[in-house]
Motif scaffolding. Structure first.
Motif, short mmCIF file in Angstrom:
data_model
loop_
_atom_site.label_atom_id
_atom_site.label_comp_id
_atom_site.label_asym_id
_atom_site.label_seq_id
_atom_site.Cartn_x
_atom_site.Cartn_y
_atom_site.Cartn_z
N VAL A 86 1.37 -0.98 0.00
CA VAL A 86 0.37 -0.03 0.33
C VAL A 86 1.20 1.23 0.18
O VAL A 86 0.04 2.26 -0.55
N ALA A 87 2.19 1.32 0.68
CA ALA A 87 3.08 2.30 0.64
C ALA A 87 3.35 2.41 -0.51
O ALA A 87 4.12 3.38 -0.56
N ALA A 88 4.01 1.85 -0.99
CA ALA A 88 4.51 1.74 -2.42
C ALA A 88 3.60 2.07 -3.25
O ALA A 88 4.25 3.15 -4.46
N ALA A 89 2.52 1.79 -3.28
CA ALA A 89 1.51 2.24 -4.91
C ALA A 89 1.01 4.04 -4.07
O ALA A 89 1.22 4.83 -4.96
N LEU A 90 1.13 4.89 -2.75
CA LEU A 90 0.99 6.10 -2.84
C LEU A 90 2.34 6.87 -2.75
O LEU A 90 2.42 7.61 -3.05
N VAL A 91 3.70 6.27 -3.12
CA VAL A 91 4.90 6.53 -3.17
C VAL A 91 5.11 7.32 -4.66
O VAL A 91 5.37 8.28 -5.47
N VAL A 92 4.87 5.58 -5.31
CA VAL A 92 4.82 5.69 -6.78
C VAL A 92 3.12 6.86 -7.67
O VAL A 92 3.75 7.56 -8.56
N ALA A 93 2.43 7.19 -6.73
CA ALA A 93 1.39 7.48 -7.04
C ALA A 93 1.53 9.08 -6.84
O ALA A 93 1.03 10.32 -8.06
N ALA A 94 2.79 9.73 -5.92
CA ALA A 94 2.45 11.26 -5.45
C ALA A 94 3.70 11.05 -6.33
O ALA A 94 4.18 12.00 -6.70
N ALA A 95 4.55 10.08 -6.28
CA ALA A 95 6.33 10.48 -7.54
C ALA A 95 5.80 10.88 -8.53
O ALA A 95 6.64 11.85 -9.30
N THR A 96 5.03 10.08 -9.44
CA THR A 96 4.17 10.45 -10.68
C THR A 96 3.24 11.45 -10.94
O THR A 96 2.75 11.44 -12.27
N GLY A 97 2.29 11.88 -9.88
CA GLY A 97 1.79 12.46 -9.95
C GLY A 97 0.39 12.68 -10.29
O GLY A 97 -0.81 12.38 -10.76
N VAL A 98 0.20 11.10 -9.44
CA VAL A 98 -1.09 10.02 -10.26
C VAL A 98 -1.90 10.33 -8.78
O VAL A 98 -2.04 9.88 -8.04
N ARG A 99 -3.69 11.18 -9.06
CA ARG A 99 -4.36 10.64 -8.09
C ARG A 99 -5.12 9.46 -8.40
O ARG A 99 -6.59 9.57 -9.45
N PHE A 100 -5.51 8.60 -7.81
CA PHE A 100 -6.61 6.92 -8.01
C PHE A 100 -8.02 7.56 -7.16
O PHE A 100 -8.41 6.59 -7.32
N THR A 101 -7.57 8.27 -6.00
CA THR A 101 -9.23 8.19 -5.68
C THR A 101 -9.96 9.52 -5.47
O THR A 101 -9.00 10.64 -6.34
N LEU A 102 -10.94 9.89 -5.00
CA LEU A 102 -11.66 11.02 -4.78
C LEU A 102 -11.35 11.97 -4.27
O LEU A 102 -10.95 12.55 -4.90
N PHE A 103 -9.94 11.56 -3.82
CA PHE A 103 -9.06 12.81 -2.63
C PHE A 103 -8.22 12.96 -2.32
O PHE A 103 -7.08 12.66 -3.38
N VAL A 104 -7.28 14.31 -2.63
CA VAL A 104 -5.96 14.59 -2.91
C VAL A 104 -5.11 13.94 -1.93
O VAL A 104 -5.77 13.49 -0.42
N SER A 105 -4.22 14.48 -2.37
CA SER A 105 -3.24 12.63 -2.09
C SER A 105 -3.80 11.25 -1.77
O SER A 105 -2.81 10.38 -0.63
N ASN A 106 -4.02 11.07 -1.98
CA ASN A 106 -5.45 9.66 -2.73
C ASN A 106 -5.80 9.30 -1.64
O ASN A 106 -5.40 8.28 -0.87
N GLY A 107 -6.31 9.66 -1.14
CA GLY A 107 -6.83 10.06 0.60
C GLY A 107 -7.75 8.73 0.72
O GLY A 107 -8.39 8.60 -0.68
N GLY A 108 -7.82 7.54 1.67
CA GLY A 108 -8.81 6.63 1.57
C GLY A 108 -8.59 5.71 3.05
O GLY A 108 -7.04 6.44 3.55
N PRO A 109 -8.96 4.72 3.11
CA PRO A 109 -8.85 3.70 4.71
C PRO A 109 -7.60 3.00 4.25
O PRO A 109 -6.56 2.63 5.08
N ALA A 110 -6.77 3.37 3.44
CA ALA A 110 -6.12 1.70 2.71
C ALA A 110 -4.46 2.24 3.64
O ALA A 110 -4.26 0.88 4.53
N LEU A 111 -3.84 2.88 4.14
CA LEU A 111 -2.64 2.86 4.47
C LEU A 111 -2.66 3.34 6.24
O LEU A 111 -2.04 2.51 6.96
N ALA A 112 -4.43 3.45 6.24
CA ALA A 112 -4.47 3.59 7.40
C ALA A 112 -4.76 2.23 8.32
O ALA A 112 -4.28 2.06 9.33
#
Length: 374
Positions: free
Chosen positions: A64-90
Protein backbone atom coordinates in the motif's frame (compact mmCIF):
# COMPACT_ATOMS: atom_id res chain seq x y z
CA UNK A 1 -15.17 -20.55 11.14
CA UNK A 2 -13.94 -17.38 12.76
CA UNK A 3 -10.96 -17.20 10.38
CA UNK A 4 -13.17 -17.66 7.32
CA UNK A 5 -15.48 -14.90 8.51
CA UNK A 6 -12.54 -12.56 9.04
CA UNK A 7 -11.22 -13.33 5.54
CA UNK A 8 -14.63 -12.55 4.05
CA UNK A 9 -14.78 -9.26 5.94
CA UNK A 10 -11.31 -8.28 4.71
CA UNK A 11 -12.16 -9.25 1.14
CA UNK A 12 -15.33 -7.15 1.31
CA UNK A 13 -13.30 -4.29 2.77
CA UNK A 14 -10.81 -4.46 -0.13
CA UNK A 15 -13.59 -4.47 -2.74
CA UNK A 16 -15.40 -1.60 -1.02
CA UNK A 17 -12.20 0.45 -0.80
CA UNK A 18 -11.59 0.15 -4.53
CA UNK A 19 -15.22 0.63 -5.57
CA UNK A 20 -15.90 3.64 -3.34
CA UNK A 21 -12.62 5.55 -3.71
CA UNK A 22 -11.32 4.55 -7.18
CA UNK A 23 -14.44 3.25 -8.92
CA UNK A 24 -16.00 6.67 -9.62
CA UNK A 25 -12.85 7.74 -11.49
CA UNK A 26 -12.73 4.52 -13.52
CA UNK A 27 -16.37 4.83 -14.67
CA UNK A 28 -15.97 8.53 -15.42
CA UNK A 29 -18.25 9.83 -12.67
CA UNK A 30 -15.44 12.13 -11.58
CA UNK A 31 -12.03 13.06 -12.85
CA UNK A 32 -8.72 11.69 -11.66
CA UNK A 33 -5.20 12.68 -12.61
CA UNK A 34 -3.07 10.46 -14.82
CA UNK A 35 -3.67 7.68 -17.32
CA UNK A 36 -6.65 5.44 -16.68
CA UNK A 37 -4.53 2.29 -16.65
CA UNK A 38 -2.25 3.86 -14.01
CA UNK A 39 -5.28 4.86 -11.93
CA UNK A 40 -6.66 1.31 -12.09
CA UNK A 41 -3.33 -0.38 -11.32
CA UNK A 42 -2.45 1.89 -8.41
CA UNK A 43 -6.01 1.73 -7.09
CA UNK A 44 -5.85 -2.07 -7.11
CA UNK A 45 -2.39 -2.08 -5.48
CA UNK A 46 -3.73 0.13 -2.69
CA UNK A 47 -7.01 -1.70 -2.13
CA UNK A 48 -6.60 -5.37 -3.08
CA UNK A 49 -3.90 -6.22 -0.48
CA UNK A 50 -6.39 -5.36 2.28
CA UNK A 51 -8.05 -8.72 1.57
CA UNK A 52 -5.07 -10.47 3.25
CA UNK A 53 -4.11 -7.81 5.78
CA UNK A 54 -4.43 -10.19 8.76
CA UNK A 55 -2.37 -12.91 7.09
CA UNK A 56 0.56 -10.73 5.92
CA UNK A 57 0.37 -7.38 7.72
CA UNK A 58 3.88 -6.13 6.89
CA UNK A 59 3.69 -7.12 3.21
CA UNK A 60 0.29 -5.45 2.86
CA UNK A 61 1.57 -2.24 4.49
CA UNK A 62 4.63 -2.23 2.21
CA UNK A 63 2.48 -2.74 -0.93
CA UNK A 64 0.00 0.00 0.00
CA UNK A 65 2.79 2.41 0.91
CA UNK A 66 4.62 1.64 -2.35
CA UNK A 67 1.45 2.38 -4.36
CA UNK A 68 1.02 5.73 -2.60
CA UNK A 69 4.71 6.64 -3.05
CA UNK A 70 4.59 5.80 -6.79
CA UNK A 71 1.35 7.77 -7.17
CA UNK A 72 2.83 10.81 -5.42
CA UNK A 73 6.08 10.57 -7.41
CA UNK A 74 4.29 10.28 -10.77
CA UNK A 75 1.52 12.76 -10.02
CA UNK A 76 -1.31 10.20 -10.29
CA UNK A 77 -4.46 10.67 -8.24
CA UNK A 78 -6.42 7.41 -8.17
CA UNK A 79 -8.96 8.30 -5.45
CA UNK A 80 -11.60 10.98 -5.02
CA UNK A 81 -9.48 12.99 -2.59
CA UNK A 82 -6.18 14.83 -2.71
CA UNK A 83 -3.07 12.92 -1.65
CA UNK A 84 -5.04 9.81 -2.68
CA UNK A 85 -6.91 9.96 0.60
CA UNK A 86 -8.60 6.72 1.59
CA UNK A 87 -8.57 4.00 4.25
CA UNK A 88 -5.83 1.81 2.76
CA UNK A 89 -2.72 3.13 4.56
CA UNK A 90 -4.56 3.65 7.85
CA UNK A 91 -5.97 0.10 7.82
CA UNK A 92 -2.60 -1.38 6.92
CA UNK A 93 -0.81 0.56 9.68
CA UNK A 94 -3.52 -0.39 12.18
CA UNK A 95 -3.19 -4.09 11.31
CA UNK A 96 0.59 -4.09 11.63
CA UNK A 97 0.47 -2.37 15.02
CA UNK A 98 -2.33 -4.62 16.25
CA UNK A 99 -0.93 -7.97 15.11
CA UNK A 100 2.86 -7.71 15.01
CA UNK A 101 5.44 -7.46 17.83
CA UNK A 102 6.04 -3.95 19.10
CA UNK A 103 9.49 -3.47 17.54
CA UNK A 104 8.43 -4.79 14.13
CA UNK A 105 5.25 -2.71 14.17
CA UNK A 106 7.04 0.53 15.07
CA UNK A 107 9.68 0.09 12.38
CA UNK A 108 7.25 -0.98 9.63
CA UNK A 109 4.61 1.66 10.35
CA UNK A 110 7.21 4.39 10.86
CA UNK A 111 9.04 3.66 7.61
CA UNK A 112 5.81 3.37 5.61
CA UNK A 113 4.25 6.58 6.90
CA UNK A 114 7.54 8.49 6.61
CA UNK A 115 8.06 7.31 3.02
CA UNK A 116 4.55 8.29 1.93
CA UNK A 117 4.74 11.68 3.66
CA UNK A 118 8.16 12.41 2.16
CA UNK A 119 6.93 11.46 -1.34
CA UNK A 120 3.90 13.74 -0.96
CA UNK A 121 6.01 16.68 0.21
CA UNK A 122 8.47 16.16 -2.67
CA UNK A 123 5.64 16.01 -5.23
CA UNK A 124 4.41 19.48 -4.29
CA UNK A 125 7.28 21.11 -6.24
CA UNK A 126 7.53 18.41 -8.90
CA UNK A 127 3.81 18.22 -9.69
CA UNK A 128 2.35 21.62 -8.81
CA UNK A 129 -0.94 20.77 -10.49
CA UNK A 130 -1.57 17.90 -8.05
CA UNK A 131 -2.83 19.24 -4.75
CA UNK A 132 -1.28 17.51 -1.73
CA UNK A 133 -1.95 17.61 2.00
CA UNK A 134 -1.09 15.59 5.10
CA UNK A 135 -4.16 13.34 5.07
CA UNK A 136 -2.16 10.10 5.04
CA UNK A 137 -0.08 11.21 8.01
CA UNK A 138 -3.16 12.38 9.90
CA UNK A 139 -5.04 9.09 9.43
CA UNK A 140 -2.21 6.53 9.56
CA UNK A 141 -0.55 7.64 12.80
CA UNK A 142 -3.71 7.55 14.96
CA UNK A 143 -4.67 4.24 13.34
CA UNK A 144 -1.31 2.73 14.26
CA UNK A 145 -1.60 4.03 17.83
CA UNK A 146 -5.10 2.54 18.11
CA UNK A 147 -3.85 -0.79 16.80
CA UNK A 148 -1.01 -0.79 19.33
CA UNK A 149 -3.42 0.01 22.17
CA UNK A 150 -5.66 -2.89 21.16
CA UNK A 151 -2.63 -5.19 20.96
CA UNK A 152 -1.58 -4.20 24.47
CA UNK A 153 -5.11 -4.81 25.72
CA UNK A 154 -5.26 -8.21 24.03
CA UNK A 155 -1.90 -9.26 25.48
CA UNK A 156 -3.03 -8.13 28.92
CA UNK A 157 -6.24 -10.12 28.58
CA UNK A 158 -4.25 -13.16 27.46
CA UNK A 159 -1.96 -12.85 30.48
CA UNK A 160 -4.96 -12.56 32.79
CA UNK A 161 -6.54 -15.59 31.14
CA UNK A 162 -3.31 -17.58 31.48
CA UNK A 163 -3.08 -16.62 35.14
CA UNK A 164 -6.67 -17.66 35.71
CA UNK A 165 -6.07 -20.95 33.93
CA UNK A 166 -2.91 -21.54 35.95
CA UNK A 167 -4.77 -20.70 39.14
CA UNK A 168 -7.53 -23.09 38.11
CA UNK A 169 -4.98 -25.83 37.40
CA UNK A 170 -3.33 -25.26 40.77
CA UNK A 171 -6.71 -25.33 42.47
CA UNK A 172 -7.55 -28.57 40.69
CA UNK A 173 -4.23 -30.09 41.77
CA UNK A 174 -4.88 -28.98 45.34
CA UNK A 175 -8.38 -30.45 45.30
CA UNK A 176 -7.08 -33.72 43.86
CA UNK A 177 -4.33 -33.86 46.48
CA UNK A 178 -6.84 -33.20 49.25
CA UNK A 179 -9.16 -35.81 47.79
CA UNK A 180 -6.35 -38.38 47.71
CA UNK A 181 -5.51 -37.53 51.30
CA UNK A 182 -9.16 -37.78 52.31
CA UNK A 183 -9.58 -41.14 50.58
CA UNK A 184 -6.39 -42.48 52.13
CA UNK A 185 -7.65 -41.31 55.51
CA UNK A 186 -10.97 -43.05 54.88
CA UNK A 187 -9.25 -46.28 53.93
CA UNK A 188 -6.99 -46.03 56.97
CA UNK A 189 -9.92 -45.40 59.30
CA UNK A 190 -11.98 -48.24 57.86
CA UNK A 191 -9.18 -50.80 57.83
CA UNK A 192 -7.56 -49.74 61.10
CA UNK A 193 -10.72 -49.67 63.17
CA UNK A 194 -12.03 -52.92 61.69
CA UNK A 195 -8.77 -54.82 62.06
CA UNK A 196 -8.34 -53.55 65.62
CA UNK A 197 -11.84 -54.71 66.52
CA UNK A 198 -11.23 -58.06 64.83
CA UNK A 199 -8.00 -58.51 66.77
CA UNK A 200 -9.72 -57.75 70.09
CA UNK A 201 -12.80 -59.87 69.39
CA UNK A 202 -10.82 -62.81 68.04
CA UNK A 203 -8.70 -62.74 71.18
CA UNK A 204 -11.83 -62.81 73.30
CA UNK A 205 -13.24 -65.70 71.24
CA UNK A 206 -10.03 -67.68 71.63
CA UNK A 207 -9.96 -67.24 75.42
CA UNK A 208 -13.63 -68.07 76.07
CA UNK A 209 -14.12 -70.64 73.29
CA UNK A 210 -14.20 -73.63 75.60
CA UNK A 211 -15.56 -72.16 78.87
CA UNK A 212 -18.09 -69.69 77.38
CA UNK A 213 -19.02 -70.79 73.83
CA UNK A 214 -21.96 -68.37 73.70
CA UNK A 215 -19.62 -65.43 74.28
CA UNK A 216 -17.30 -66.78 71.62
CA UNK A 217 -20.16 -67.01 69.14
CA UNK A 218 -21.10 -63.38 69.88
CA UNK A 219 -17.50 -62.31 69.29
CA UNK A 220 -17.28 -64.22 66.01
CA UNK A 221 -20.65 -62.81 64.88
CA UNK A 222 -19.38 -59.30 65.64
CA UNK A 223 -16.24 -60.00 63.62
CA UNK A 224 -18.32 -61.20 60.67
CA UNK A 225 -20.63 -58.17 60.75
CA UNK A 226 -17.79 -55.70 61.08
CA UNK A 227 -15.82 -57.34 58.27
CA UNK A 228 -18.80 -57.20 55.92
CA UNK A 229 -19.46 -53.57 56.80
CA UNK A 230 -15.80 -52.65 56.27
CA UNK A 231 -15.75 -54.38 52.89
CA UNK A 232 -18.90 -52.52 51.86
CA UNK A 233 -17.34 -49.20 52.86
CA UNK A 234 -14.14 -49.98 50.98
CA UNK A 235 -16.09 -50.96 47.86
CA UNK A 236 -18.02 -47.69 48.09
CA UNK A 237 -14.83 -45.61 48.38
CA UNK A 238 -13.09 -47.45 45.54
CA UNK A 239 -16.18 -47.24 43.35
CA UNK A 240 -16.30 -43.49 43.95
CA UNK A 241 -12.68 -43.25 42.79
CA UNK A 242 -13.47 -45.10 39.56
CA UNK A 243 -16.72 -43.22 38.92
CA UNK A 244 -16.11 -39.57 39.80
CA UNK A 245 -19.78 -38.75 39.15
CA UNK A 246 -20.93 -41.12 41.90
CA UNK A 247 -20.69 -39.68 45.39
CA UNK A 248 -19.92 -42.22 48.14
CA UNK A 249 -22.44 -42.61 50.94
CA UNK A 250 -20.30 -41.11 53.68
CA UNK A 251 -21.07 -41.59 57.38
CA UNK A 252 -22.55 -38.67 59.31
CA UNK A 253 -22.99 -37.64 62.91
CA UNK A 254 -26.30 -39.51 62.91
CA UNK A 255 -24.26 -42.75 62.69
CA UNK A 256 -22.35 -42.05 65.91
CA UNK A 257 -24.73 -43.94 68.25
CA UNK A 258 -24.16 -47.17 66.32
CA UNK A 259 -20.41 -46.56 66.24
CA UNK A 260 -20.27 -45.93 69.99
CA UNK A 261 -22.48 -48.92 70.75
CA UNK A 262 -20.19 -51.31 68.86
CA UNK A 263 -16.93 -49.87 70.21
CA UNK A 264 -14.61 -52.22 72.09
CA UNK A 265 -14.56 -49.94 75.11
CA UNK A 266 -17.06 -48.74 77.69
CA UNK A 267 -18.14 -45.72 75.62
CA UNK A 268 -20.99 -43.30 76.17
CA UNK A 269 -22.22 -40.60 73.81
CA UNK A 270 -23.42 -37.10 74.62
CA UNK A 271 -24.36 -34.83 71.74
CA UNK A 272 -26.41 -31.80 70.84
CA UNK A 273 -28.25 -31.69 67.51
CA UNK A 274 -25.89 -30.04 64.97
CA UNK A 275 -27.32 -27.30 62.76
CA UNK A 276 -25.89 -26.27 59.40
CA UNK A 277 -22.93 -28.67 59.47
CA UNK A 278 -21.61 -29.47 55.96
CA UNK A 279 -21.61 -33.18 55.01
CA UNK A 280 -17.82 -33.31 54.65
CA UNK A 281 -17.41 -31.92 58.18
CA UNK A 282 -19.86 -34.51 59.52
CA UNK A 283 -17.92 -37.29 57.83
CA UNK A 284 -14.59 -36.02 59.16
CA UNK A 285 -16.00 -35.68 62.68
CA UNK A 286 -17.31 -39.25 62.48
CA UNK A 287 -13.90 -40.50 61.31
CA UNK A 288 -12.16 -38.70 64.17
CA UNK A 289 -14.43 -40.42 66.70
CA UNK A 290 -13.95 -43.75 64.93
CA UNK A 291 -10.16 -43.49 64.98
CA UNK A 292 -10.10 -42.25 68.57
CA UNK A 293 -12.28 -45.16 69.77
CA UNK A 294 -10.06 -47.57 67.86
CA UNK A 295 -7.01 -46.16 69.63
CA UNK A 296 -8.74 -46.50 73.00
CA UNK A 297 -9.51 -50.16 72.38
CA UNK A 298 -6.03 -50.80 71.02
CA UNK A 299 -3.97 -49.01 73.66
CA UNK A 300 -6.14 -48.76 76.78
CA UNK A 301 -8.60 -51.63 76.57
CA UNK A 302 -12.19 -51.58 77.84
CA UNK A 303 -12.02 -48.40 79.88
CA UNK A 304 -14.70 -45.78 80.46
CA UNK A 305 -14.74 -43.46 77.46
CA UNK A 306 -16.81 -40.32 76.97
CA UNK A 307 -17.72 -39.07 73.50
CA UNK A 308 -19.13 -35.55 73.28
CA UNK A 309 -20.36 -33.62 70.26
CA UNK A 310 -21.34 -29.96 70.56
CA UNK A 311 -22.02 -27.24 68.03
CA UNK A 312 -21.97 -23.63 69.19
CA UNK A 313 -20.75 -20.25 67.96
CA UNK A 314 -19.98 -21.63 64.52
CA UNK A 315 -17.71 -24.37 65.86
CA UNK A 316 -18.40 -28.11 65.82
CA UNK A 317 -16.47 -29.70 68.68
CA UNK A 318 -15.90 -33.45 68.95
CA UNK A 319 -14.09 -34.93 71.95
CA UNK A 320 -13.19 -38.48 72.94
CA UNK A 321 -11.85 -38.80 76.48
CA UNK A 322 -10.97 -42.16 78.03
CA UNK A 323 -9.92 -43.16 81.49
CA UNK A 324 -6.62 -44.69 82.53
CA UNK A 325 -5.74 -47.80 80.56
CA UNK A 326 -4.20 -51.05 81.57
CA UNK A 327 -0.69 -50.81 83.04
CA UNK A 328 2.03 -50.66 80.45
CA UNK A 329 -0.36 -49.84 77.61
CA UNK A 330 1.52 -48.13 74.76
CA UNK A 331 0.64 -44.68 73.53
CA UNK A 332 -0.46 -43.88 70.02
CA UNK A 333 2.74 -44.41 68.08
CA UNK A 334 1.18 -45.13 64.68
CA UNK A 335 -0.39 -42.95 62.04
CA UNK A 336 -3.74 -42.52 63.81
CA UNK A 337 -3.13 -39.09 65.28
CA UNK A 338 -1.25 -37.93 62.19
CA UNK A 339 -4.15 -38.95 59.98
CA UNK A 340 -6.66 -37.23 62.26
CA UNK A 341 -4.65 -34.00 62.25
CA UNK A 342 -4.38 -34.01 58.46
CA UNK A 343 -8.09 -34.72 58.04
CA UNK A 344 -9.09 -31.92 60.41
CA UNK A 345 -6.57 -29.49 58.88
CA UNK A 346 -8.11 -29.99 55.42
CA UNK A 347 -11.26 -28.34 56.77
CA UNK A 348 -9.39 -25.51 58.53
CA UNK A 349 -9.99 -27.14 61.90
CA UNK A 350 -7.75 -27.90 64.86
CA UNK A 351 -7.04 -31.09 66.77
CA UNK A 352 -5.63 -31.39 70.28
CA UNK A 353 -4.59 -34.78 71.53
CA UNK A 354 -2.59 -35.82 74.58
CA UNK A 355 -2.52 -37.66 77.90
CA UNK A 356 -4.58 -36.50 80.88
CA UNK A 357 -3.36 -36.11 84.48
CA UNK A 358 -5.47 -39.09 85.58
CA UNK A 359 -3.65 -41.39 83.16
CA UNK A 360 -6.27 -41.25 80.43
CA UNK A 361 -6.12 -39.72 76.98
CA UNK A 362 -8.15 -36.98 75.26
CA UNK A 363 -8.75 -36.17 71.62
CA UNK A 364 -10.56 -32.91 70.83
CA UNK A 365 -11.29 -31.79 67.27
CA UNK A 366 -12.85 -28.44 66.36
CA UNK A 367 -14.31 -27.64 62.94
CA UNK A 368 -15.49 -24.19 61.78
CA UNK A 369 -19.02 -24.55 60.40
CA UNK A 370 -20.18 -20.96 59.98
CA UNK A 371 -23.30 -20.07 61.94
CA UNK A 372 -24.21 -23.51 63.16
CA UNK A 373 -25.46 -23.58 66.76
CA UNK A 374 -26.23 -26.34 69.21
Amino acid sequence: MRTNRADLVDAALAVASFVVFTGPIVVGATEGIGPTWAIVVLGLLAAAPLAVRRRAPVAVLATVAAALVVAAATGVRFTLFVSNGGPALALAAFTVAERMPKRVAMIAAGVAVAAVSAAEVASIGRHPGVTQDAIQLVTAVPAALLGYALAVRRRWDEQLREREEQRAREEERRIRAEERLRVSADVHDIVSSTLSMIAVRSGVARVVLEQQPDEARVALSTIESASRAALDELRTVLHALRESSVAPSAPTLADLPELVATADCDATLTRSPPVGVPPLVEESAYRVVQEALTNVAKHAGRVPTRVEVTCADGILSVSVVNGAGRPGAPGDAGFGLVGMRERVALLDGTLDAGPRPDGGFAVVARFPVGTGRG
